[in-house]
Design a protein around this motif. Sequence first.
Motif, PDB file in Angstrom:
ATOM      1  N   VAL A 124      18.262   2.696   4.251  1.00 56.21           N
ATOM      2  CA  VAL A 124      18.467   2.278   2.855  1.00 56.21           C
ATOM      3  C   VAL A 124      18.182   0.780   2.699  1.00 56.21           C
ATOM      4  O   VAL A 124      17.485   0.366   1.759  1.00 56.21           O
ATOM      5  CB  VAL A 124      19.900   2.638   2.374  1.00 56.21           C
ATOM      6  N   LEU A 125      18.711  -0.043   3.599  1.00 63.80           N
ATOM      7  CA  LEU A 125      18.475  -1.483   3.504  1.00 63.80           C
ATOM      8  C   LEU A 125      17.006  -1.836   3.704  1.00 63.80           C
ATOM      9  O   LEU A 125      16.491  -2.764   3.072  1.00 63.80           O
ATOM     10  CB  LEU A 125      19.352  -2.239   4.504  1.00 63.80           C
ATOM     11  N   SER A 126      16.307  -1.088   4.581  1.00 59.53           N
ATOM     12  CA  SER A 126      14.885  -1.373   4.787  1.00 59.53           C
ATOM     13  C   SER A 126      14.057  -1.009   3.562  1.00 59.53           C
ATOM     14  O   SER A 126      13.020  -1.619   3.318  1.00 59.53           O
ATOM     15  CB  SER A 126      14.357  -0.642   6.025  1.00 59.53           C
ATOM     16  N   LEU A 127      14.529  -0.057   2.793  1.00 62.84           N
ATOM     17  CA  LEU A 127      13.810   0.340   1.571  1.00 62.84           C
ATOM     18  C   LEU A 127      14.161  -0.531   0.371  1.00 62.84           C
ATOM     19  O   LEU A 127      13.353  -0.678  -0.547  1.00 62.84           O
ATOM     20  CB  LEU A 127      14.101   1.805   1.237  1.00 62.84           C
ATOM     21  N   THR A 128      15.355  -1.104   0.376  1.00 64.45           N
ATOM     22  CA  THR A 128      15.811  -1.840  -0.810  1.00 64.45           C
ATOM     23  C   THR A 128      15.911  -3.348  -0.617  1.00 64.45           C
ATOM     24  O   THR A 128      15.811  -4.089  -1.597  1.00 64.45           O
ATOM     25  CB  THR A 128      17.195  -1.326  -1.268  1.00 64.45           C
ATOM     26  N   VAL A 129      16.105  -3.827   0.602  1.00 67.35           N
ATOM     27  CA  VAL A 129      16.318  -5.261   0.816  1.00 67.35           C
ATOM     28  C   VAL A 129      15.157  -5.879   1.586  1.00 67.35           C
ATOM     29  O   VAL A 129      14.456  -6.750   1.058  1.00 67.35           O
ATOM     30  CB  VAL A 129      17.660  -5.522   1.546  1.00 67.35           C
ATOM     31  N   ALA A 130      14.992  -5.485   2.823  1.00 67.69           N
ATOM     32  CA  ALA A 130      13.927  -6.033   3.663  1.00 67.69           C
ATOM     33  C   ALA A 130      13.552  -5.001   4.716  1.00 67.69           C
ATOM     34  O   ALA A 130      14.422  -4.321   5.272  1.00 67.69           O
ATOM     35  CB  ALA A 130      14.378  -7.327   4.334  1.00 67.69           C
ATOM     36  N   GLN A 131      12.251  -4.906   4.995  1.00 67.24           N
ATOM     37  CA  GLN A 131      11.765  -3.902   5.944  1.00 67.24           C
ATOM     38  C   GLN A 131      12.348  -4.073   7.336  1.00 67.24           C
ATOM     39  O   GLN A 131      12.451  -3.121   8.093  1.00 67.24           O
ATOM     40  CB  GLN A 131      10.249  -3.932   6.005  1.00 67.24           C
ATOM     41  N   GLY A 132      12.753  -5.266   7.680  1.00 68.19           N
ATOM     42  CA  GLY A 132      13.292  -5.539   9.016  1.00 68.19           C
ATOM     43  C   GLY A 132      14.572  -4.764   9.324  1.00 68.19           C
ATOM     44  O   GLY A 132      14.917  -4.564  10.488  1.00 68.19           O
TER      45      GLY A 132
END
Length: 169
Positions: A124-132
């Motif tokens: 979820v974070l890679s899709l919404t915040v940063a790919q890392g």
Amino acid sequence: MTLPTIPPAQAKALLDQGARLIDIRDADEHRRQAIPGAANMPLSALQPVSGHPAVIWHCRSGMRTAANAPQLAAMSGCPGYILEGGIDGWRSAGLPVRTDAKAPLEIMRQVQIIAGLLILLGVVLSLTVAQGFVLLSGFVGAGLLMAGATGWCGMARLLAVMPWNRRAA
């Protein structure tokens, strides 16, 4: 050498005649749910059992006992049996089971929940915040792979020392 499997009703009859019932699950599983009167002897701490009319081995579903039947047979110094269906089969037969809802979930279930949450969070974070953040999912996946390959799980070790998993003194 293997052990015969017996249904819960036959196991109950043997217990009424003095047989010994032994739960081979880990202590955290046994604390959460157990058949009244069952002794807890995890696979990692097996000891020979004798001096009883019979010994009945059980786990949660019967899979662990069946997979370890030769080792259990070697520890049976009297007639040995495997409880068909384990504690689940015992409960399904309408026989009593002691449950402690206040006991923490089994460590491996805690690992599964935390690992699943961390992987989902990483995606979820890679899709919404940063790919890392996808590295978080990769790190957890690599940890699970190593745990499966080596039998050593760092997350389980960490969870085992958490306050909610410690026994009251």
